[in-house]
Write a protein that holds these residues in place. Structure first.
Motif, short mmCIF file in Angstrom:
data_model
loop_
_atom_site.label_atom_id
_atom_site.label_comp_id
_atom_site.label_asym_id
_atom_site.label_seq_id
_atom_site.Cartn_x
_atom_site.Cartn_y
_atom_site.Cartn_z
N ALA A 172 0.84 -1.20 0.00
CA ALA A 172 0.00 0.00 0.00
C ALA A 172 0.88 1.25 0.00
O ALA A 172 1.97 1.25 0.57
CB ALA A 172 -0.91 0.02 1.22
N PRO A 173 0.41 2.33 -0.63
CA PRO A 173 1.17 3.58 -0.62
C PRO A 173 1.03 4.30 0.71
O PRO A 173 0.09 4.06 1.47
CB PRO A 173 0.52 4.39 -1.74
CG PRO A 173 -0.90 3.91 -1.75
CD PRO A 173 -0.83 2.44 -1.40
N LEU A 174 1.98 5.16 1.01
CA LEU A 174 1.85 6.05 2.16
C LEU A 174 0.72 7.03 1.85
O LEU A 174 0.72 7.70 0.81
CB LEU A 174 3.16 6.81 2.36
CG LEU A 174 3.31 7.67 3.62
CD1 LEU A 174 3.37 6.80 4.86
CD2 LEU A 174 4.58 8.52 3.52
N ASP A 175 -0.28 7.10 2.73
CA ASP A 175 -1.46 7.92 2.40
C ASP A 175 -2.01 8.72 3.57
O ASP A 175 -3.06 9.37 3.45
CB ASP A 175 -2.56 7.04 1.83
CG ASP A 175 -3.03 5.96 2.81
OD1 ASP A 175 -2.54 5.93 3.95
OD2 ASP A 175 -3.89 5.14 2.42
N GLY A 176 -1.36 8.70 4.72
CA GLY A 176 -1.84 9.46 5.86
C GLY A 176 -2.89 8.76 6.69
O GLY A 176 -3.32 9.29 7.72
N SER A 177 -3.31 7.58 6.28
CA SER A 177 -4.40 6.90 7.00
C SER A 177 -4.00 6.49 8.41
O SER A 177 -4.87 6.24 9.26
CB SER A 177 -4.85 5.66 6.22
OG SER A 177 -3.78 4.75 6.03
N GLN A 178 -2.69 6.40 8.70
CA GLN A 178 -2.23 6.01 10.03
C GLN A 178 -2.04 7.19 10.97
O GLN A 178 -1.68 7.01 12.14
CB GLN A 178 -0.91 5.24 9.91
CG GLN A 178 -0.99 3.99 9.05
CD GLN A 178 -2.04 3.03 9.55
OE1 GLN A 178 -2.06 2.67 10.74
NE2 GLN A 178 -2.93 2.62 8.67
N VAL A 179 -2.26 8.41 10.49
CA VAL A 179 -2.10 9.61 11.33
C VAL A 179 -3.11 9.58 12.46
O VAL A 179 -4.29 9.27 12.27
CB VAL A 179 -2.26 10.89 10.48
CG1 VAL A 179 -2.32 12.13 11.36
CG2 VAL A 179 -1.12 10.99 9.47
N GLN A 180 -2.66 9.93 13.67
CA GLN A 180 -3.51 9.90 14.86
C GLN A 180 -3.32 11.16 15.69
O GLN A 180 -2.27 11.81 15.61
CB GLN A 180 -3.14 8.69 15.73
CG GLN A 180 -3.26 7.35 15.06
CD GLN A 180 -2.74 6.23 15.95
OE1 GLN A 180 -2.63 6.38 17.16
NE2 GLN A 180 -2.43 5.10 15.34
N PRO A 181 -4.33 11.51 16.50
CA PRO A 181 -4.14 12.62 17.45
C PRO A 181 -2.93 12.36 18.33
O PRO A 181 -2.70 11.23 18.76
CB PRO A 181 -5.44 12.61 18.26
CG PRO A 181 -6.46 12.03 17.32
CD PRO A 181 -5.71 10.98 16.55
N GLY A 182 -2.15 13.38 18.57
CA GLY A 182 -0.93 13.26 19.33
C GLY A 182 0.31 13.23 18.47
O GLY A 182 1.42 13.49 18.95
#
Length: 349
Positions: A172-182
């Protein structure tokens, strides 16, 4: 002076955005990765290329990424200064950075050059710049198109655009879906305006009466032309190893629209980024353009990169280590913000 006074109104594109998306997505097959706010298109290569709806083999590990852009009106200043090769090289760096946002390595580049009447010296300088930058980023200059269109282009003007192809290794490409608060937001310094904001910058320059070889007001002795034509920085050498090691959750290439409009593209729903405008020093070129042109702050933030060329979002425990690794690779890095829970947006603090 506002950005729209220079002939650029980003709201015009926004007005037809949803309709454009519908038309574009009507062509997609199951092989396309539906990236929200993507800086490049990403898809799996079908195992049966002759069939439009063909699917890739299960477990296929290579994704094709592609992005398209143009040098823009930086070319006017480059031609006046005899530095066309530098401006066309910027187009390659720009495309390579767009691919980098999704973890892709450059593979090949295709160019388009057009004039009212072809000037061989201009075409040769433009291709030399493209070839030099392709060698630097590891892409082949695979081909291109040269056009003469006297009813479309003004005499003495050159237009250069191009498509960069790349490959993503992994599922999978890097897409920001793993970004979380903090998570923390890191900013990597730009070397100048890169390839955006030049319609505004050229208007300010003309109104100022300064020549390109005049000293940059507030600078360190560099000329106005040197500052305006500084190269578009490529961040691949520093960032690709960190991306491929899984130490970066998202990247945002700061291009047209400035910091906020590009950072929001990689934020998942339910998150917002807080960015401190005081977290890094504004370069002399940006300060002069804003002051000499009387550019309102909201226009400056929308038209200019304000000295930041790339943003990286990392988990809190990685912020210091990633910043050190980037600095060791030659980048200037600032900790500029954080991700919090909330409506998807970028908030200036």
């Amino acid at each position: 002076m506002r950005y729209r006074d220079a002939g650029v109104d980003v709201s015009r594109a926004d007005a037809i955005k949803e309709e454009l998306i519908r038309e574009i997505r009507s062509t997609w097959t199951a092989n396309v990765a539906p990236l929200v706010g993507g800086f490049a298109g990403v898809m799996r290569v079908p195992t049966e290329p002759g069939t439009r709806g063909a699917r890739s083999a299960p477990g296929s590990s290579v994704l094709l990424a592609a992005t398209m852009d143009g040098v823009g009106t930086k070319l006017h200043l480059a031609k006046r200064s005899g530095r066309l090769d530098g401006a066309t090289a910027d187009l390659v760096y720009h495309g390579a950075n767009d691919l980098l946002v999704h973890g892709a390595r450059p593979l090949a580049f295709l160019d388009y050059l057009a004039q009212a009447s072809l000037e061989p010296a201009d075409v040769l300088a433009a291709v030399r710049g493209l070839a030099r930058a392709c060698r630097e980023v590891g892409a082949v200059l695979l081909g291109g198109e040269t056009a003469e269109m006297p009813d479309t282009y003004l005499p003495g003007v050159i237009d250069v655009a191009g498509c960069m192809l790349g490959v993503v290794s992994g599922s999978a490409p890097l897409d920001g879906s793993q970004v979380q608060p903090g998570d923390r937001v890191l900013a990597l310094a730009a070397t100048g305006l890169h390839t955006n904001g030049y319609s505004l910058a050229r208007r300010v320059l003309a109104a100022s009466g300064l020549a390109l070889d005049a000293p940059l007001p507030g600078g360190a002795g560099e000329g106005v032309g040197d500052a305006l034509l500084a190269p578009h920085r490529w961040y691949g050498r520093a960032l690709l190893p960190l991306v491929e090691a899984g130490r970066v959750r998202a990247l945002a290439h700061v291009t047209g629209g400035g910091i906020a409009r590009n950072l929001v593209r990689v934020l998942p729903a339910g998150t917002r980024a807080r960015v401190s405008a005081a977290a890094w020093p504004r370069p002399a070129l940006h300060r002069w353009l804003i002051e000499a042109g009387g550019v309102p702050e909201d226009d400056a933030r929308a038209a200019l990169n304000l000295g930041v060329g790339m943003l990286a979002i990392v988990e809190p425990g990685e912020a210091d280590g990633v910043a050190r690794a980037l600095a060791a690779a030659g980048e200037t890095v600032w900790k500029v913000g954080e991700v919090v829970a909330g409506e998807r947006a970028v908030e200036w603090t």
